[in-house]
Motif scaffolding. Sequence first.
Motif, short mmCIF file in Angstrom:
data_model
loop_
_atom_site.label_atom_id
_atom_site.label_comp_id
_atom_site.label_asym_id
_atom_site.label_seq_id
_atom_site.Cartn_x
_atom_site.Cartn_y
_atom_site.Cartn_z
N VAL A 68 0.86 -1.18 0.00
CA VAL A 68 0.00 0.00 0.00
C VAL A 68 0.90 1.22 0.00
CG1 VAL A 68 -1.81 1.28 1.18
CG2 VAL A 68 -1.82 -1.23 1.25
N SER A 99 -7.43 -1.06 -1.14
CA SER A 99 -6.25 -1.50 -1.90
C SER A 99 -5.90 -2.95 -1.58
CB SER A 99 -5.06 -0.58 -1.61
OG SER A 99 -3.95 -0.97 -2.39
N ASN A 111 0.00 -1.69 -5.35
CA ASN A 111 -1.01 -0.77 -4.81
C ASN A 111 -2.13 -0.54 -5.82
OD1 ASN A 111 -1.71 1.16 -2.63
ND2 ASN A 111 -1.58 2.63 -4.28
N ASP A 112 -3.33 -0.35 -5.32
CA ASP A 112 -4.47 -0.01 -6.16
C ASP A 112 -5.18 1.18 -5.51
OD1 ASP A 112 -6.76 0.19 -7.68
OD2 ASP A 112 -7.14 -1.98 -7.72
N GLY A 116 -8.72 1.75 -3.36
CA GLY A 116 -8.65 2.34 -2.03
C GLY A 116 -9.59 3.53 -1.90
N ASP A 159 0.03 5.23 -8.02
CA ASP A 159 0.46 3.83 -8.12
C ASP A 159 1.83 3.67 -8.76
OD1 ASP A 159 -1.85 2.99 -6.89
OD2 ASP A 159 -2.87 2.46 -8.76
#
Length: 166
Positions: A68, A99, A111-112, A116, A159
């Motif tokens: 994250v 995330s 990470n997304d 999130g 990201d």
Amino acid sequence: MRAAFSLALAFLVTALVPPARAQEVAKYPPEAVLQLIHIFDKDPLSERGRSAQLVILEFADKNPDVLVNISERAMPWMNDEAVPEVARVTLTCAYVAGSVRSQLERKVNANDALAGWKQLFRTYDIMRKRSVSLRVAGVEELIADEKEGKLKARALEVDSGGRDSI
């Protein structure tokens, strides 16, 4: 500034979860963490939701299978002292949970931010229904970016750009 985010999040997680338990949390199976995220998503302000927060944050911090990224661009509410600490923690957990959920479901260690923020928006809506006067400038900024069609570009920046990670 990013170091301040890392330090603040590390302090928060360390203060909330005892070290012995932290190692156990890191080993939780993805299914268990996904269940906790579901509990948090359903009612983040309940006792069960708040308990799930602690485990979700610790899992994100200690488990090598999730990443994250944190920065002021990703979490603009984190250092806003006008926002009550309990709200900052809940919003941070929402972003982290979204995330982490995306990563565990897709089996991808990346990470997304968009996932999130989607979780963050749902949690913020719940929080605002309980406390109509709650306004968090950083979250409102993200909502405005979404309405203006800028959120996906911001997510790509978060990201892929330079950032700190937990």
